[in-house]
Scaffold this motif. Structure first.
Motif, PDB file in Angstrom:
ATOM      1  N   ILE A  46       0.832  -1.205   0.000  1.00 17.33           N
ATOM      2  CA  ILE A  46       0.000   0.000   0.000  1.00 17.33           C
ATOM      3  C   ILE A  46       0.869   1.259   0.000  1.00 17.33           C
ATOM      4  O   ILE A  46       0.512   2.275  -0.606  1.00 17.33           O
ATOM      5  N   THR A  47       2.033   1.193   0.630  1.00 15.12           N
ATOM      6  CA  THR A  47       2.953   2.333   0.624  1.00 15.12           C
ATOM      7  C   THR A  47       3.453   2.612  -0.788  1.00 15.12           C
ATOM      8  O   THR A  47       3.508   3.767  -1.235  1.00 15.12           O
ATOM      9  N   GLU A  48       3.801   1.563  -1.502  1.00 11.53           N
ATOM     10  CA  GLU A  48       4.263   1.717  -2.887  1.00 11.53           C
ATOM     11  C   GLU A  48       3.164   2.310  -3.766  1.00 11.53           C
ATOM     12  O   GLU A  48       3.414   3.204  -4.587  1.00 11.53           O
ATOM     13  N   GLN A  49       1.938   1.832  -3.590  1.00 15.82           N
ATOM     14  CA  GLN A  49       0.820   2.339  -4.392  1.00 15.82           C
ATOM     15  C   GLN A  49       0.533   3.807  -4.084  1.00 15.82           C
ATOM     16  O   GLN A  49       0.295   4.610  -4.998  1.00 15.82           O
ATOM     17  N   LEU A  50       0.547   4.165  -2.814  1.00 14.46           N
ATOM     18  CA  LEU A  50       0.273   5.549  -2.435  1.00 14.46           C
ATOM     19  C   LEU A  50       1.382   6.484  -2.911  1.00 14.46           C
ATOM     20  O   LEU A  50       1.117   7.625  -3.304  1.00 14.46           O
ATOM     21  N   GLN A  67      -9.306   2.916   7.115  1.00 11.41           N
ATOM     22  CA  GLN A  67      -8.743   2.728   8.450  1.00 11.41           C
ATOM     23  C   GLN A  67      -7.264   2.370   8.372  1.00 11.41           C
ATOM     24  O   GLN A  67      -6.468   2.827   9.194  1.00 11.41           O
ATOM     25  N   ARG A  68      -6.909   1.573   7.380  1.00 16.52           N
ATOM     26  CA  ARG A  68      -5.499   1.206   7.217  1.00 16.52           C
ATOM     27  C   ARG A  68      -4.660   2.434   6.872  1.00 16.52           C
ATOM     28  O   ARG A  68      -3.498   2.539   7.286  1.00 16.52           O
ATOM     29  N   LEU A  69      -5.248   3.378   6.154  1.00 20.84           N
ATOM     30  CA  LEU A  69      -4.528   4.613   5.838  1.00 20.84           C
ATOM     31  C   LEU A  69      -4.133   5.369   7.104  1.00 20.84           C
ATOM     32  O   LEU A  69      -3.083   6.015   7.142  1.00 20.84           O
ATOM     33  N   THR A  70      -4.966   5.282   8.147  1.00 20.17           N
ATOM     34  CA  THR A  70      -4.637   5.986   9.392  1.00 20.17           C
ATOM     35  C   THR A  70      -3.417   5.372  10.074  1.00 20.17           C
ATOM     36  O   THR A  70      -2.811   6.011  10.937  1.00 20.17           O
ATOM     37  N   PHE A 112     -10.324  10.608  10.803  1.00 20.73           N
ATOM     38  CA  PHE A 112     -11.123   9.566  10.154  1.00 20.73           C
ATOM     39  C   PHE A 112     -12.557   9.705  10.656  1.00 20.73           C
ATOM     40  O   PHE A 112     -12.784   9.857  11.863  1.00 20.73           O
ATOM     41  N   LEU A 113     -13.529   9.670   9.741  1.00 22.50           N
ATOM     42  CA  LEU A 113     -14.934   9.807  10.113  1.00 22.50           C
ATOM     43  C   LEU A 113     -15.767   8.717   9.440  1.00 22.50           C
ATOM     44  O   LEU A 113     -15.513   8.360   8.289  1.00 22.50           O
ATOM     45  N   ARG A 114     -16.773   8.219  10.184  1.00 24.51           N
ATOM     46  CA  ARG A 114     -17.766   7.331   9.569  1.00 24.51           C
ATOM     47  C   ARG A 114     -19.158   7.869   9.891  1.00 24.51           C
ATOM     48  O   ARG A 114     -19.536   7.970  11.058  1.00 24.51           O
ATOM     49  N   PHE A 115     -19.893   8.213   8.840  1.00 21.31           N
ATOM     50  CA  PHE A 115     -21.268   8.679   8.971  1.00 21.31           C
ATOM     51  C   PHE A 115     -22.231   7.592   8.514  1.00 21.31           C
ATOM     52  O   PHE A 115     -21.904   6.785   7.630  1.00 21.31           O
ATOM     53  N   THR A 116     -23.431   7.598   9.095  1.00 22.11           N
ATOM     54  CA  THR A 116     -24.503   6.732   8.615  1.00 22.11           C
ATOM     55  C   THR A 116     -25.689   7.606   8.218  1.00 22.11           C
ATOM     56  O   THR A 116     -25.869   8.714   8.728  1.00 22.11           O
ATOM     57  N   HIS A 117     -26.500   7.065   7.309  1.00 25.28           N
ATOM     58  CA  HIS A 117     -27.617   7.845   6.762  1.00 25.28           C
ATOM     59  C   HIS A 117     -28.680   6.895   6.246  1.00 25.28           C
ATOM     60  O   HIS A 117     -28.371   5.900   5.577  1.00 25.28           O
ATOM     61  N   ARG A 118     -29.933   7.184   6.568  1.00 23.49           N
ATOM     62  CA  ARG A 118     -31.056   6.420   6.033  1.00 23.49           C
ATOM     63  C   ARG A 118     -31.587   7.130   4.792  1.00 23.49           C
ATOM     64  O   ARG A 118     -31.836   8.338   4.815  1.00 23.49           O
ATOM     65  N   ALA A 119     -31.760   6.385   3.721  1.00 20.38           N
ATOM     66  CA  ALA A 119     -32.261   6.966   2.474  1.00 20.38           C
ATOM     67  C   ALA A 119     -33.609   7.636   2.708  1.00 20.38           C
ATOM     68  O   ALA A 119     -34.481   7.094   3.387  1.00 20.38           O
ATOM     69  N   GLY A 120     -33.756   8.837   2.153  1.00 24.22           N
ATOM     70  CA  GLY A 120     -35.006   9.563   2.272  1.00 24.22           C
ATOM     71  C   GLY A 120     -35.087  10.478   3.476  1.00 24.22           C
ATOM     72  O   GLY A 120     -36.031  11.264   3.593  1.00 24.22           O
TER      73      GLY A 120
END
Length: 270
Positions: free
Chosen positions: A59-63, A93-96, A110-118
């Motif tokens: 992943i380091t090489e790719q980044l 998460q691995r990026l962190t 790092f953030l994780r949001f949730t959302h219900r459609a509508g």
């Protein structure tokens, strides 16, 4: 359950066995746990699984290749994510872990949001701040998160298009804090709840170090947007997506004016 989720569960089982943990969870920590050691060992096992599925060297090489470009290559970035049998959340998460250790990029969140459609509700379910608390953060008073955040925009998009994965990025400009962040955000369907979606975002503080590490920061195709934290605290006057008046900001300004008047009177009266 998709293949990426099964792979992560198998990797965690390998971790529990390799690390010889006796105190462990057999479900998710937010469902049931009996003691702190179970939660801590679950964290270590999850870290082990992430490192196993997303090896640091690769992943380091790719980044490094991605960061060397003077323009952001979205196709390449998505190819990097898809090159692993892992969910976008596991990748972010691995990026962190990788960015601080391999690129010395310490100022990130790092953030994780949730959302219900509508619905018009967005819930911040997970956040991580390295080095210090950054501008995007949770609130516990039912305030309205800034609708200019890319984290929320990708959720609105995926809830209407029903795509498997929606990605976007932006530079978020916080004028009140005089800070700018590079934000990368992915939205996917919530694997555990019908008609619900989650977005995963990583934000990198734009400073001199980041400018040396990432070549595409000046890419004109990356939109820079003035943002706030919540509508109730935001001073942006021409916002087209404001959900509530800036009542907390107005209250703060009013209190500051009162304090100024009182201080002036005290000075005059000796």
């Amino acid at each position: 359950m998709d293949d990426a989720q099964r792979t992560f569960i198998y990797a965690k089982e390998l971790a529990y066995n390799f690390l010889q943990y006796k105190e462990r969870l057999y479900t998710f920590s937010w469902i049931k746990f009996e003691n702190f050691d179970q939660v801590l060992n679950n964290f270590y096992a999850s870290y082990f699984a992430g490192a196993l599925i997303l090896p640091k060297a690769k992943i380091t090489e790719q980044l490094t290749t991605l960061f060397e470009n003077e323009t952001f290559d979205e196709h390449l970035f998505l190819e990097i994510i898809n090159s692993y049998n892992a969910s976008p959340e596991s990748f972010y998460q691995r990026l962190t872990n990788v960015l601080p250790k391999e690129f010395n990029i310490q100022d990130l969140f790092f953030l994780r949001f949730t959302h219900r459609a509508g619905s018009e509700r967005f819930h911040l379910k997970k956040e991580l701040h390295l080095s210090h608390q950054h501008s995007p953060r949770a609130n516990e008073t039912n305030e309205h998160y800034c609708r200019r955040w890319v984290s929320l925009r990708v959720l609105k998009t995926i809830s209407s298009t029903k795509e498997d994965h929606v990605f976007d990025l932006q530079i978020s400009d916080y004028p009140d804090d005089d800070m700018k962040y590079l934000l990368l955000s992915s939205a996917t369907k919530d694997p555990f709840r019908d008609n619900q979606y989650r977005s995963i975002s990583i934000g990198l503080l734009i400073n001199k170090h980041l400018q040396r590490k990432i070549g595409f920061l000046n890419d004109p195709k990356i939109k820079t947007t003035k943002v706030g934290v919540t509508c109730e605290r935001c001073a942006i006057t021409d916002c087209e997506v404001r959900q509530a008046p800036p009542i907390l900001l107005e209250r703060k300004n009013k209190n500051a004016q009162i304090e100024t008047v009182v201080a002036d009177l005290q000075k005059r009266l000796g």
